[in-house]
Design a protein around this motif. Structure first.
Motif, PDB file in Angstrom:
ATOM      1  N   PHE A  10      74.123 -64.284  16.452  1.00  0.00           N
ATOM      2  CA  PHE A  10      75.464 -64.305  17.058  1.00  0.00           C
ATOM      3  C   PHE A  10      76.452 -65.024  16.129  1.00  0.00           C
ATOM      4  N   ALA A  11      75.999 -66.126  15.519  1.00  0.00           N
ATOM      5  CA  ALA A  11      76.883 -66.879  14.622  1.00  0.00           C
ATOM      6  C   ALA A  11      77.266 -66.044  13.398  1.00  0.00           C
ATOM      7  N   LYS A  12      76.320 -65.258  12.915  1.00  0.00           N
ATOM      8  CA  LYS A  12      76.561 -64.468  11.703  1.00  0.00           C
ATOM      9  C   LYS A  12      77.397 -63.211  11.975  1.00  0.00           C
ATOM     10  N   HIS A  13      77.100 -62.527  13.076  1.00  0.00           N
ATOM     11  CA  HIS A  13      77.723 -61.220  13.322  1.00  0.00           C
ATOM     12  C   HIS A  13      78.787 -61.220  14.408  1.00  0.00           C
ATOM     13  N   GLY A  14      78.894 -62.318  15.176  1.00  0.00           N
ATOM     14  CA  GLY A  14      79.804 -62.296  16.321  1.00  0.00           C
ATOM     15  C   GLY A  14      79.121 -61.618  17.496  1.00  0.00           C
ATOM     16  N   TYR A  15      79.726 -61.740  18.669  1.00  0.00           N
ATOM     17  CA  TYR A  15      79.069 -61.180  19.858  1.00  0.00           C
ATOM     18  C   TYR A  15      79.046 -59.646  19.826  1.00  0.00           C
ATOM     19  N   SER A  16      80.160 -59.031  19.486  1.00  0.00           N
ATOM     20  CA  SER A  16      80.249 -57.567  19.568  1.00  0.00           C
ATOM     21  C   SER A  16      79.293 -56.871  18.612  1.00  0.00           C
ATOM     22  N   ARG A  17      79.162 -57.390  17.389  1.00  0.00           N
ATOM     23  CA  ARG A  17      78.346 -56.704  16.386  1.00  0.00           C
ATOM     24  C   ARG A  17      76.881 -57.121  16.411  1.00  0.00           C
ATOM     25  N   ALA A  18      76.555 -58.188  17.114  1.00  0.00           N
ATOM     26  CA  ALA A  18      75.146 -58.583  17.234  1.00  0.00           C
ATOM     27  C   ALA A  18      74.422 -57.602  18.153  1.00  0.00           C
ATOM     28  N   THR A  19      73.180 -57.273  17.805  1.00  0.00           N
ATOM     29  CA  THR A  19      72.398 -56.358  18.645  1.00  0.00           C
ATOM     30  C   THR A  19      71.031 -56.980  18.933  1.00  0.00           C
ATOM     31  N   LEU A  20      70.374 -56.461  19.946  1.00  0.00           N
ATOM     32  CA  LEU A  20      69.025 -56.949  20.247  1.00  0.00           C
ATOM     33  C   LEU A  20      68.053 -56.566  19.132  1.00  0.00           C
ATOM     34  N   ASP A  21      68.329 -55.449  18.438  1.00  0.00           N
ATOM     35  CA  ASP A  21      67.492 -55.076  17.290  1.00  0.00           C
ATOM     36  C   ASP A  21      67.563 -56.153  16.207  1.00  0.00           C
ATOM     37  N   LEU A  22      68.798 -56.602  15.910  1.00  0.00           N
ATOM     38  CA  LEU A  22      68.967 -57.651  14.891  1.00  0.00           C
ATOM     39  C   LEU A  22      68.271 -58.944  15.317  1.00  0.00           C
ATOM     40  N   HIS A  52      61.838 -61.060  27.994  1.00  0.00           N
ATOM     41  CA  HIS A  52      62.429 -62.357  28.382  1.00  0.00           C
ATOM     42  C   HIS A  52      63.877 -62.240  28.842  1.00  0.00           C
ATOM     43  N   PHE A  53      64.611 -61.245  28.303  1.00  0.00           N
ATOM     44  CA  PHE A  53      66.035 -61.136  28.620  1.00  0.00           C
ATOM     45  C   PHE A  53      66.379 -59.680  28.924  1.00  0.00           C
ATOM     46  N   SER A  54      67.137 -59.479  29.985  1.00  0.00           N
ATOM     47  CA  SER A  54      67.412 -58.108  30.421  1.00  0.00           C
ATOM     48  C   SER A  54      68.435 -57.389  29.553  1.00  0.00           C
ATOM     49  N   SER A  55      69.267 -58.128  28.809  1.00  0.00           N
ATOM     50  CA  SER A  55      70.321 -57.501  27.999  1.00  0.00           C
ATOM     51  C   SER A  55      70.866 -58.515  26.999  1.00  0.00           C
ATOM     52  N   LYS A  56      71.731 -58.043  26.096  1.00  0.00           N
ATOM     53  CA  LYS A  56      72.370 -58.957  25.130  1.00  0.00           C
ATOM     54  C   LYS A  56      73.210 -59.993  25.868  1.00  0.00           C
ATOM     55  N   SER A  57      73.926 -59.550  26.889  1.00  0.00           N
ATOM     56  CA  SER A  57      74.768 -60.497  27.616  1.00  0.00           C
ATOM     57  C   SER A  57      73.921 -61.534  28.349  1.00  0.00           C
ATOM     58  N   ASP A  58      72.753 -61.107  28.861  1.00  0.00           N
ATOM     59  CA  ASP A  58      71.861 -62.055  29.533  1.00  0.00           C
ATOM     60  C   ASP A  58      71.371 -63.108  28.542  1.00  0.00           C
ATOM     61  N   LEU A  59      71.057 -62.663  27.332  1.00  0.00           N
ATOM     62  CA  LEU A  59      70.596 -63.583  26.298  1.00  0.00           C
ATOM     63  C   LEU A  59      71.705 -64.558  25.890  1.00  0.00           C
ATOM     64  N   PHE A  60      72.907 -64.031  25.668  1.00  0.00           N
ATOM     65  CA  PHE A  60      74.008 -64.918  25.273  1.00  0.00           C
ATOM     66  C   PHE A  60      74.360 -65.883  26.399  1.00  0.00           C
ATOM     67  N   LEU A  61      74.313 -65.374  27.621  1.00  0.00           N
ATOM     68  CA  LEU A  61      74.616 -66.227  28.771  1.00  0.00           C
ATOM     69  C   LEU A  61      73.619 -67.385  28.858  1.00  0.00           C
ATOM     70  N   THR A  62      72.358 -67.104  28.556  1.00  0.00           N
ATOM     71  CA  THR A  62      71.344 -68.166  28.566  1.00  0.00           C
ATOM     72  C   THR A  62      71.686 -69.240  27.539  1.00  0.00           C
ATOM     73  N   LEU A  63      72.161 -68.814  26.368  1.00  0.00           N
ATOM     74  CA  LEU A  63      72.591 -69.797  25.364  1.00  0.00           C
ATOM     75  C   LEU A  63      73.753 -70.637  25.884  1.00  0.00           C
ATOM     76  N   GLU A  65      84.961 -64.789  22.649  1.00  0.00           N
ATOM     77  CA  GLU A  65      84.704 -63.364  22.415  1.00  0.00           C
ATOM     78  C   GLU A  65      83.814 -62.807  23.533  1.00  0.00           C
ATOM     79  N   PHE A  66      82.796 -63.581  23.890  1.00  0.00           N
ATOM     80  CA  PHE A  66      81.880 -63.158  24.959  1.00  0.00           C
ATOM     81  C   PHE A  66      82.625 -63.003  26.282  1.00  0.00           C
ATOM     82  N   VAL A  67      83.427 -64.013  26.626  1.00  0.00           N
ATOM     83  CA  VAL A  67      84.152 -63.984  27.906  1.00  0.00           C
ATOM     84  C   VAL A  67      85.102 -62.791  27.966  1.00  0.00           C
TER      85      VAL A  67
END
Length: 261
Positions: A77-89, A104-115, A168-170
């Motif tokens: 997320f720090a390297k690519h930003g929220y929009s360009r980060a993917t679960l593949d990366l 462990h996480f249902s989606s990218k947003s679920d993962l970021f929200l956990t952070l 960016e996430f919000v």
């Protein structure tokens, strides 16, 4: 066995069978032999049940995997930003399959929200000690200024990247469930801050004239607003000067009459 013990035993057993975010009140109710509304009343909401599982599910390898994913996600997320980060990366960074991340996480947003939740929990755990140190120091306003300088400096250290990432996430989230979870996380922070401020009022360390809930929002809004202004127009914002002004405004507004700084 009491209902609470039945529920706790059942929810941990379910977490051994299926991913923790797939455990439902109905699953736990069926396993414990209780009605699902009893399980719902016990936890309050599904997020609280998920937190209980994470805090009580003793599986070191799973905890390590989850931590590894979170650490990898932080870097991606720090390297690519929220929009360009993917679960593949994120999976690649963690050296895992995308399926392992999904476990462990249902989606990218679920993962970021956990952070975000972990970051807020960390802030929440530090706050009482920091405020206590300010209020019991010989020069509270100066201690408050130094605390604010320290908080602002931590933003400057990463050039505001984490804060930008959060904004960016919000601005990107549209999923009602994620918005609901984010709301719950901030509600928890505001309520815990207001409860602590109320305790400070009972001890006559701060004025009883202010409403603790509104005061909690004011404090967080002042600090977050200052960081936002710095991100938008850094040449106009001096954190050192701002820390002095905010500490003056806050201290003059909340200090108890018993103080003479």
């Amino acid at each position: 066995m009491r209902s609470s013990k039945q529920i706790q035993k059942a929810v941990i057993e379910m977490a051994h069978r299926i991913p923790h975010d797939k455990v439902t009140f109905a699953d736990v109710a069926k396993l414990s032999g209780l009605h699902w509304t009893t399980v719902q009343r016990y936890f309050g909401n599904k997020e609280a049940m998920k937190t209980f599982i994470l805090q009580n599910y003793e599986n070191p390898s799973m905890a390590d995997t989850r931590t590894k994913i979170l650490n990898s996600a932080n870097r991606v997320f720090a390297k690519h930003g929220y929009s360009r980060a993917t679960l593949d990366l994120i999976a690649h960074e963690a050296g895992m399959t995308k399926g392992a991340v999904y476990w462990h996480f249902s989606s990218k947003s679920d993962l970021f929200l956990t952070l975000c939740e972990l970051s807020l929990d960390h802030l929440q755990s530090r706050l009482p000690k920091q405020v206590q140190e300010v209020l019991t120091s010989d020069h509270p306003m100066e201690s408050l200024r130094l605390l604010l300088v320290s908080e602002f400096e931590s933003c400057k250290e990463d050039r505001g990247e984490r804060t930008l990432l959060f904004f960016e996430f919000v601005s990107n989230i549209r999923e009602p469930l994620v918005q609901e979870k984010l709301n719950a996380a901030f509600t928890k922070l505001i309520l815990s801050t207001s409860i602590f401020l109320e305790e400070m009022q009972r001890k006559h360390l701060i004025s009883e004239d202010s409403d603790p809930h509104e005061l909690a929002i004011t404090i967080h809004a002042l600090i977050n607003g200052a960081v936002l202004m710095w991100l938008i127009s850094p040449e106009q914002v001096s954190f050192d000067s701002l820390a002095a002004e905010i500490s003056k405004v806050l201290w003059n507004g909340i200090h108890s009459e018993s103080y003479k700084d």
